[in-house]
Design a protein around this motif. Structure first.
Motif, short mmCIF file in Angstrom:
data_model
loop_
_atom_site.label_atom_id
_atom_site.label_comp_id
_atom_site.label_asym_id
_atom_site.label_seq_id
_atom_site.Cartn_x
_atom_site.Cartn_y
_atom_site.Cartn_z
N PHE A 87 0.82 -1.21 0.00
CA PHE A 87 0.00 0.00 0.00
C PHE A 87 0.86 1.27 0.00
O PHE A 87 1.78 1.42 0.81
CB PHE A 87 -0.89 -0.01 1.25
N THR A 88 0.50 2.17 -0.90
CA THR A 88 1.16 3.47 -0.92
C THR A 88 0.12 4.56 -1.12
O THR A 88 -0.70 4.47 -2.03
CB THR A 88 2.17 3.57 -2.08
N ASP A 89 0.13 5.56 -0.24
CA ASP A 89 -0.63 6.76 -0.56
C ASP A 89 0.37 7.86 -0.84
O ASP A 89 1.12 7.76 -1.81
CB ASP A 89 -1.64 7.10 0.55
N ARG A 90 0.44 8.88 -0.01
CA ARG A 90 1.47 9.87 -0.25
C ARG A 90 2.81 9.35 0.26
O ARG A 90 3.86 9.95 0.02
CB ARG A 90 1.11 11.19 0.44
N ARG A 96 5.66 4.15 6.80
CA ARG A 96 4.88 4.60 7.96
C ARG A 96 5.08 3.67 9.16
O ARG A 96 5.19 4.12 10.29
CB ARG A 96 3.38 4.60 7.63
N LEU B 246 -6.22 10.06 3.43
CA LEU B 246 -4.79 9.82 3.25
C LEU B 246 -4.13 10.80 2.28
O LEU B 246 -2.97 11.14 2.43
CB LEU B 246 -4.54 8.38 2.81
N TRP B 247 -4.88 11.24 1.26
CA TRP B 247 -4.31 12.20 0.32
C TRP B 247 -4.74 13.63 0.65
O TRP B 247 -4.34 14.57 0.00
CB TRP B 247 -4.71 11.86 -1.11
N GLU B 255 -6.51 6.27 -7.41
CA GLU B 255 -5.31 5.77 -6.74
C GLU B 255 -5.70 4.99 -5.48
O GLU B 255 -5.14 3.93 -5.18
CB GLU B 255 -4.39 6.93 -6.33
N ALA B 259 -4.92 1.23 -4.46
CA ALA B 259 -4.16 0.91 -3.25
C ALA B 259 -4.92 -0.05 -2.33
O ALA B 259 -4.32 -0.92 -1.69
CB ALA B 259 -3.81 2.19 -2.51
N LEU B 260 -6.24 0.10 -2.27
CA LEU B 260 -7.03 -0.68 -1.31
C LEU B 260 -7.21 -2.14 -1.71
O LEU B 260 -7.63 -2.96 -0.88
CB LEU B 260 -8.42 -0.03 -1.11
N LYS B 261 -6.92 -2.48 -2.98
CA LYS B 261 -7.06 -3.87 -3.45
C LYS B 261 -8.44 -4.42 -3.07
O LYS B 261 -8.56 -5.39 -2.33
CB LYS B 261 -5.96 -4.76 -2.84
#
Ligand SMILES: [Zn+2]
Lengths: 285, 346
Positions: A87-90, A96, B246-247, B255, B259-261
């Motif tokens: 998982f990647t956000d910013r 993290r 998160l963003w 996105e 990311a959450l799959k």
């Protein structure tokens, strides 16, 4: 009254030894703005002696406060989060995690221990808000689950101290499933007729509230703790108006029938012992 | 093949629909004018339509699947109940505060769930969205209040009393985040359902038919078999909310979805679900009859397997199933919790 009992310095093994308070450390109470010596706060279980504001405590501070003579055995300290979704956000989740581990000295957002409280052997799990907002991912779910399983195996009571922003987004549906996993295991404790005390501290929200935290035989909370499912900001945006004062605070939840009692941390240990005394046969002590 | 869904076209569907319209026009022209023979051109265009259709739907992004899961013409719980059961009797109310139209439930005969030579009575419960402005509002967009979860629990306990299996259909953007929902204990209602569903002594088959958002979905989602439609999504949070947290912006939903799959093929790899139920190409809304048939067969198969188990076998397997969920690593000597891991404070 053990909550003001001083712990001997130097014997504690944790990296972050909060009981070893240097002189001259001053903290401003966020509620009454009084400047307090940190040692005074520690002696009052991190409760402001002037206004009663409950400052956040770590899992370790709860263990020290609650277990008889501050003696307990910590379990499952060898569990670490993976990054199953990559998982990647910013920022990458892996980064993290590393950062949170370095900053807090903790593996993840929950720890579990066993010991006695008032002579009653008990399995205890406590959460740490300092680790990614006390969010529940696979490790937290597993640690809570193992604490329940130990209570079931030894046929002893369970205490869980919650402090969480909810399920951890960075593990997606796996975090969500920890709600089911922990709740499902509580059915086995229930079937044995063993007491489960749930203590909700500030804040307890989201998936943690909507699973093991609300399932206590005794649902206790600390004064003024924020407890809810949806976050206040989301509710405000949904209904398009300001929230009433005291909304989602412990007193509000007690008024609406979801808490058995609000307990001042300075009498928490006595309250737990009293409840266990009442429920368990005196012969067990 | 202009369809009634044209006004709800998703962006990625447009090239396909345009090509389908050209094909329709050519067929019409061919039929109108006996002098010209367009059969070769029609055949080649048909081939291109099929190729395009296959390439679009074989390579859907996670966000595109989220859009299909939310398609306004996608079949909802009552559509499945209508197609897959006989004699449905809707049962209302939580017996405490009210009746929540965002969750529906009742007794019915599940077609094809043969046991001892006849179809079984089941308790079927699901989130329900509305189709038009008024019914969407009435159903609160499929977002339940605590009364919905408590009604569901009442019906599940009734199923256990009469020894009937439970089928739940998940399709919600989340539990309703309202002031009154909090006052009446949204968190407690969901928690109670997780606990009670874990020990309900009858088979529970769960199908994620559309949106599976967070605790609002899981609140009727604990069971022995978790099935999920190919284009449904299921996660701890919606892509939009995840983006905003998160963003710190609503603009990263694609996105966040990635990311959450959160798709069925992601979740089967993580053992969150047991089976993917295939959808007709283009999604369940393009061919509801096929979607109904696929869901009906998968649920019936699961029910037929589960009715053979005794309640203790069923409950042990259900607990073990959820015990296995999660991914973590054990470092050092995982077998002993004493020894090196002991912390003693004196
Ligand atoms: Zn103060």
């Amino acid at each position: 009254m053990s909550w003001f009992k001083r712990k001997k310095a130097g014997i504690l093994t944790d990296r972050r030894d909060q009981n070893d308070v240097p002189e001259g450390q001053w903290i401003k109470c966020p509620e009454c703005n009084e400047i307090l010596n940190r040692r005074v706060l520690v002696d009052h279980a991190m409760v402001c002696p002037l206004c009663g504001h409950h400052n956040t405590m770590s899992s370790r501070e709860y263990f020290d406060l609650l277990f008889d003579d501050g003696v307990y055995q910590v379990y499952d300290e060898n569990l670490y989060a993976l990054d199953p979704l990559d998982f990647t956000d910013r920022k990458p989740y892996a980064a993290r995690l590393t950062e949170a581990q370095r900053k807090t000295g903790l593996n993840d957002a929950a720890r579990a221990a066993m010991g006695t409280i008032g002579g009653h052997r008990i399995s205890v799990a406590a959460m740490d808000f300092s680790f990614i907002g006390g969010s529940m991912g696979s490790v937290v779910g597993e640690i809570i689950t193992r604490a329940i399983k130990r209570a079931v195996a030894e046929q002893v009571p369970l205490l869980v101290i919650s402090q969480s922003g909810g399920a951890r987004m960075m593990e997606g549906a796996l975090s969500l499933m920890q709600m089911a996993k922990t709740s499902a295991n509580l059915t086995r404790l229930d079937a044995l007729g063993l007491p489960y005390i749930s203590l909700m501290t500030h804040p307890t929200t989201g998936g943690v509230t909507a699973s093991f935290a609300m399932l206590g035989d005794f649902n206790l909370a600390e004064p003024n703790a924020l407890i809810g499912f949806a976050g206040p900001r989301v509710i405000r945006e949904t209904i398009g108006q300001d929230l009433p004062p005291g909304f989602q605070r412990a007193e509000f939840l007690q008024d609406h029938g979801f808490l058995d009692a609000i307990v001042d941390r300075r009498s928490l240990r006595e309250t737990i012992i009293h409840l266990l005394d009442l429920v368990l046969e005196p012969a067990r002590r | 093949m202009a369809t009634s869904s044209d006004r709800y076209l998703l962006d990625f569907e447009k090239p396909l629909v345009e090509l389908e319209q050209r094909l329709d026009e050519m067929r019409a022209l061919d039929a109108r004018d006996p002098e010209t023979d367009l059969s070769a051109q029609i055949a080649s265009l048909e081939e291109r339509v099929e190729e395009l259709r296959a390439s679009i739907y074989r390579n859907l992004t996670r966000w595109q699947r989220v859009q299909i899961a939310r398609h306004p013409l996608r079949p909802y719980t009552l559509d499945y109940i209508d197609a897959l059961t006989d004699g449905f009797v809707e049962l209302h109310g939580d017996r405490t505060a009210g009746d929540d139209p965002a969750i529906v439930g009742g007794l019915a005969t599940f077609k094809g769930s043969r046991y001892d030579g006849q179809d079984q009575t089941v308790m079927v419960i699901g989130h329900q969205k509305g189709r038009d402005v008024a019914s969407r509002k009435h159903r609160r967009f499929g977002m339940p209040n605590p009364e919905g979860y408590r009604k569901a629990l009442r019906l599940m306990k009734m199923a256990a009393k009469f020894g009937k299996p439970v089928v739940t259909l998940l399709d919600t953007p989340g539990a309703y985040p309202g002031l009154e929902a909090e006052e009446r204990g949204q968190a407690e209602a969901i928690a109670r359902n997780l606990f009670e569903m874990a020990r309900l002594p009858v088979p529970i088959v769960v199908v994620v038919i559309g949106e599976g958002a967070s605790g609002g979905a899981l609140g009727i989602g604990v069971g022995d078999r978790i099935l999920m439609l190919e284009n449904a999504w299921y996660s701890v949070i919606s892509p939009e909310s995840c983006s905003s947290i998160l963003w710190r912006s609503w603009d990263y939903k694609e996105e966040a979805a990635r990311a959450l799959k959160l798709t069925a093929s992601d979740l089967i790899q993580h053992h969150v679900i047991d089976e993917i139920v295939p959808e007709p190409i283009g999604g369940a809304h393009r061919d509801p009859a096929t979607a109904f048939r696929n869901v009906g067969r998968a649920v019936a198969r699961a029910l037929n397997e589960l009715v053979r188990l005794s309640p203790p076998e069923l409950l042990d397997a259900r607990l073990a199933k959820f015990d296995r969920m999660g991914a973590y690593q054990v470092t050092g000597d995982g077998a002993t919790q004493g020894g090196a891991n002991v912390r003693v404070n004196l």
